[in-house]
Design a protein around this motif. Structure first.
Motif, PDB file in Angstrom:
ATOM      1  N   TYR A 198       4.893   5.888  -1.083  1.00 59.16           N
ATOM      2  CA  TYR A 198       3.857   4.781  -1.521  1.00 59.16           C
ATOM      3  C   TYR A 198       5.315   3.585  -1.872  1.00 59.16           C
ATOM      4  O   TYR A 198       6.680   4.000  -2.670  1.00 59.16           O
ATOM      5  CB  TYR A 198       2.945   5.123  -2.437  1.00 59.16           C
ATOM      6  CG  TYR A 198       1.723   5.435  -2.420  1.00 59.16           C
ATOM      7  CD1 TYR A 198       1.589   6.424  -2.321  1.00 59.16           C
ATOM      8  CD2 TYR A 198       0.675   4.493  -2.326  1.00 59.16           C
ATOM      9  CE1 TYR A 198      -0.103   6.859  -1.436  1.00 59.16           C
ATOM     10  CE2 TYR A 198       0.034   5.190  -1.707  1.00 59.16           C
ATOM     11  CZ  TYR A 198      -0.745   6.013  -1.548  1.00 59.16           C
ATOM     12  OH  TYR A 198      -1.972   6.119  -1.365  1.00 59.16           O
ATOM     13  N   GLN A 257       6.578   0.469  -4.571  1.00 59.15           N
ATOM     14  CA  GLN A 257       6.006   0.108  -5.862  1.00 59.15           C
ATOM     15  C   GLN A 257       6.997  -0.528  -5.821  1.00 59.15           C
ATOM     16  O   GLN A 257       8.582  -0.881  -6.604  1.00 59.15           O
ATOM     17  CB  GLN A 257       6.231   0.571  -7.082  1.00 59.15           C
ATOM     18  CG  GLN A 257       5.169  -0.478  -8.349  1.00 59.15           C
ATOM     19  CD  GLN A 257       5.510   0.154  -9.057  1.00 59.15           C
ATOM     20  OE1 GLN A 257       6.320   1.396  -9.790  1.00 59.15           O
ATOM     21  NE2 GLN A 257       4.309   0.337 -10.368  1.00 59.15           N
ATOM     22  N   GLY A 276       6.874  -4.065 -11.503  1.00 58.68           N
ATOM     23  CA  GLY A 276       5.857  -4.561 -12.190  1.00 58.68           C
ATOM     24  C   GLY A 276       4.869  -4.625 -11.426  1.00 58.68           C
ATOM     25  O   GLY A 276       3.363  -5.303 -12.147  1.00 58.68           O
ATOM     26  N   ARG A 277       4.256  -4.164 -10.157  1.00 61.64           N
ATOM     27  CA  ARG A 277       3.277  -4.431  -9.706  1.00 61.64           C
ATOM     28  C   ARG A 277       2.684  -2.722  -9.012  1.00 61.64           C
ATOM     29  O   ARG A 277       2.646  -1.921  -9.954  1.00 61.64           O
ATOM     30  CB  ARG A 277       3.720  -5.151  -8.174  1.00 61.64           C
ATOM     31  CG  ARG A 277       4.810  -5.711  -7.863  1.00 61.64           C
ATOM     32  CD  ARG A 277       4.139  -7.727  -9.238  1.00 61.64           C
ATOM     33  NE  ARG A 277       2.516  -7.950  -8.649  1.00 61.64           N
ATOM     34  CZ  ARG A 277       2.317  -9.455  -8.644  1.00 61.64           C
ATOM     35  NH1 ARG A 277       2.238  -9.368  -9.499  1.00 61.64           N
ATOM     36  NH2 ARG A 277       1.416  -9.450  -7.328  1.00 61.64           N
ATOM     37  N   GLY A 278       1.249  -3.254  -8.253  1.00 62.27           N
ATOM     38  CA  GLY A 278       0.880  -1.718  -8.380  1.00 62.27           C
ATOM     39  C   GLY A 278       1.493  -1.546  -6.972  1.00 62.27           C
ATOM     40  O   GLY A 278       2.483  -1.965  -5.840  1.00 62.27           O
ATOM     41  N   LEU A 279       0.904  -0.112  -5.940  1.00 64.38           N
ATOM     42  CA  LEU A 279       1.448   0.637  -5.244  1.00 64.38           C
ATOM     43  C   LEU A 279       0.878   0.534  -4.132  1.00 64.38           C
ATOM     44  O   LEU A 279      -0.016  -0.088  -3.819  1.00 64.38           O
ATOM     45  CB  LEU A 279       1.625   2.461  -5.752  1.00 64.38           C
ATOM     46  CG  LEU A 279       2.636   3.076  -6.362  1.00 64.38           C
ATOM     47  CD1 LEU A 279       2.927   2.136  -8.288  1.00 64.38           C
ATOM     48  CD2 LEU A 279       2.662   4.187  -6.494  1.00 64.38           C
ATOM     49  N   HIS A 291       1.236   1.985  -0.199  1.00 71.57           N
ATOM     50  CA  HIS A 291       0.917   3.025   0.571  1.00 71.57           C
ATOM     51  C   HIS A 291       1.968   2.346   1.920  1.00 71.57           C
ATOM     52  O   HIS A 291       1.731   1.499   2.634  1.00 71.57           O
ATOM     53  CB  HIS A 291      -0.864   2.710   1.462  1.00 71.57           C
ATOM     54  CG  HIS A 291      -0.242   4.223   2.211  1.00 71.57           C
ATOM     55  ND1 HIS A 291      -0.794   4.154   3.490  1.00 71.57           N
ATOM     56  CD2 HIS A 291      -0.268   6.141   2.151  1.00 71.57           C
ATOM     57  CE1 HIS A 291      -0.230   5.563   4.083  1.00 71.57           C
ATOM     58  NE2 HIS A 291      -0.592   6.344   3.498  1.00 71.57           N
ATOM     59  N   PHE A 297       7.929   6.396  -4.037  1.00 64.91           N
ATOM     60  CA  PHE A 297       7.169   7.664  -4.164  1.00 64.91           C
ATOM     61  C   PHE A 297       6.585   8.940  -3.715  1.00 64.91           C
ATOM     62  O   PHE A 297       6.005   7.822  -2.504  1.00 64.91           O
ATOM     63  CB  PHE A 297       6.082   6.988  -5.065  1.00 64.91           C
ATOM     64  CG  PHE A 297       5.953   6.210  -7.076  1.00 64.91           C
ATOM     65  CD1 PHE A 297       6.199   5.132  -6.944  1.00 64.91           C
ATOM     66  CD2 PHE A 297       6.407   6.884  -8.325  1.00 64.91           C
ATOM     67  CE1 PHE A 297       6.908   4.533  -7.911  1.00 64.91           C
ATOM     68  CE2 PHE A 297       7.007   6.540  -9.172  1.00 64.91           C
ATOM     69  CZ  PHE A 297       7.233   4.859  -8.629  1.00 64.91           C
ATOM     70  N   ALA A 357       8.304  11.393  -9.709  1.00 66.76           N
ATOM     71  CA  ALA A 357       8.752  10.483 -10.170  1.00 66.76           C
ATOM     72  C   ALA A 357       9.478   9.021  -9.805  1.00 66.76           C
ATOM     73  O   ALA A 357       9.221   7.854 -10.638  1.00 66.76           O
ATOM     74  CB  ALA A 357       9.930  11.294 -11.730  1.00 66.76           C
TER      75      ALA A 357
END
Lengths: 110, 114
Positions: A35, A37, A40-43, A45, A88, A102
């Motif tokens: 993923y 990111q 400051g945003r969402g992940l 895919h 990630f 992490a």
């Protein structure tokens, strides 16, 4: 509990270079996903590789999986400034639960 | 495209307050998840739900509860907020019928507890 561990923690490269990130995990898996990111945003895919697959491509992304070493790598070719983000890996053992590492912070300098 | 929305991007609360974080998805997905994200620790699963009124604890449920009264909505509740709950909270969803475990994430809520 944390399953995947990414390496390196941070990576800084020039635009046009390739970026390689690695992920190691501890137990058997059904699949492994990557993923991205943005700050400051969402992940979002990127790509999924199943446990019986060894390599997968999607555009400038190439993912490999070595189940004997319990490791995966994500290669981004010809990087762009827009690739600057955190990456990630996430592993799936059963059901729809994922366990995330992490992350690796990638900075692509223009 | 799957759309997952979270009620607030930024939230500031005081210690001891009750805090509600809302997540709504528009794809009729069965599974919904709440994570918290802290630097160096990645994403940690707080709670998840496979169906309406159904919930299961994740890896770090202490200090949190959840509610799922409707399929599209999954709420995370901090009964009495504490400073160590200052974090980024991410909601995600995936369909039970999906052949993969790909999760779709909301934009996140950055919560600060003073």
């Amino acid at each position: 509990s944390q399953q995947g561990e990414e390496d390196p923690q941070a990576l800084s490269i020039q635009e046009g270079e390739n970026a390689t990130m690695n992920c190691s995990y501890k137990t058997s898996i059904n699949n492994l996903q990557w993923y991205r990111q943005n700050s400051g945003r969402g992940l979002v895919h990127l790509i999924l590789i199943r446990s019986n697959e060894r390599e997968k491509h999607s555009g400038r992304l190439r993912v490999t999986l070595d189940t004997s070493k319990k490791s995966s790598s994500l290669l981004i070719t010809a990087s762009r400034a827009a690739d600057t983000a955190s990456y990630f890996c996430a592993t799936s053992r059963y059901g729809n639960k994922l366990v995330f590492g992490a992350g690796t912070i990638l900075r692509v300098k223009s | 495209d799957v759309k997952v929305t979270q009620s607030s991007r930024y939230l500031v609360k005081r210690t001891g307050e009750k805090v509600f974080l809302e997540c709504v998805q528009d794809m009729d997905h069965e599974n919904m998840f709440w994570y918290r994200q802290d630097p160096g620790l990645g994403l940690r699963l707080i709670y998840f739900s496979y169906d309406v009124k159904m919930k299961e604890k994740g890896d770090i449920p202490e200090g949190y509860s959840v509610s799922r009264e409707k399929k599209e909505r999954f709420s995370l509740i901090l009964e009495s907020a504490s400073t160590n709950q200052t974090s980024m909270y991410l909601c995600a969803t995936t369909g039970l019928a999906s052949s993969t475990d790909t999760q779709y994430f909301g934009p996140g809520t950055r919560l600060t507890v003073l």
